[in-house]
Design an enzyme around this catalytic site. Sequence first.
Site, mmCIF file in Angstrom:
data_model
loop_
_atom_site.group_PDB
_atom_site.id
_atom_site.type_symbol
_atom_site.label_atom_id
_atom_site.label_comp_id
_atom_site.label_asym_id
_atom_site.label_seq_id
_atom_site.Cartn_x
_atom_site.Cartn_y
_atom_site.Cartn_z
ATOM 1 C CB VAL A 31 89.540 59.597 96.704
ATOM 2 C CG1 VAL A 31 88.786 59.054 97.911
ATOM 3 C CG2 VAL A 31 88.827 59.264 95.405
ATOM 4 C CG ASN A 36 84.694 50.925 97.099
ATOM 5 O OD1 ASN A 36 84.656 50.014 96.284
ATOM 6 N ND2 ASN A 36 83.675 51.765 97.295
ATOM 7 C CE1 TYR A 49 86.466 51.748 86.798
ATOM 8 C CE2 TYR A 49 87.047 49.623 85.819
ATOM 9 C CZ TYR A 49 86.440 50.355 86.829
ATOM 10 O OH TYR A 49 85.816 49.703 87.875
ATOM 11 C CB THR A 71 77.027 49.620 91.797
ATOM 12 O OG1 THR A 71 78.050 49.885 90.811
ATOM 13 C CG2 THR A 71 77.419 48.405 92.622
#
Length: 275
Positions: free
Chosen positions: A60, A85, A151, A186
């Site tokens: 991406v 996502n 981030y 995750t």
Amino acid sequence: MRFSGKRAVVTGGASGIGRATALQLAREGAFVVVGDVDEAAGRQLAAESSGCIAFRRTDVTQADDIEAVMRITHESGGLDIVFNNAGAGGAREPIDEISADDWDRTMALLLRSVALGIRFAAPLIAARGGGSIVNTSSVSALGTGYAPTAYSTAKAGVLHLTKMAAANLAKSNIRVNAVVPGFITTSIFTRHLDIPDDRRKMADTMIAGAAAKAQPIPRAGRAEDIAAAVTFLASEEASFITGTHILVDGGLTIGTRASWDPNEPSMLTALDAFK
């Protein structure tokens, strides 16, 4: 079968939140194209899906890859739903140490990719008469202390981009919303650490344990928790919802720990001592 006859693209769909969402969409009738750089995991997911999920390698940070996964899905039968996502932790340095290149790479991965996902998907979804786009943001968009500066800034950008896109695309009957995860177990925290697999698994376990104690709901968040919110936003049940976000954080952001943990000292308990 909320998504019977629908076709979806999920970026970052080979693992974690993306994988859980792709599986949920497929279980409810959608045909899903997963875009990811992890070819082994992506192809395995597709092979195990009984033909409900296809995989296309998608980086991406590359505009051509984003355009291709949207176009190929559309050409194979249409495009109704997009879940932007894909992402990772990005650069960890504070603002007074980060390099320009690291800043740009983080923005390309976490913010520019979402903008281009919307850009390339929107005309194709409009051709189907409308549909839904959902973007992944983060609790780090809402306050400090949750994630590194680059981030967090990118994820805050995703929230405002979601509102702008919703306004721009309302004319095409395209709804645009975001999901805001809290601490979800995750591999995003350890995926890019240069450590052996056994130590990475140990770190993931420790993070999950810490997450379970970080918010009022006493368990770590799961990828399936986010998938449930994403599939709701993508469904007709949310047909009157656009330009906003759903916070899925176990209560992490409701207030200081003292507001929900009776064992945590607070100003109120300090005043009670003088009664």
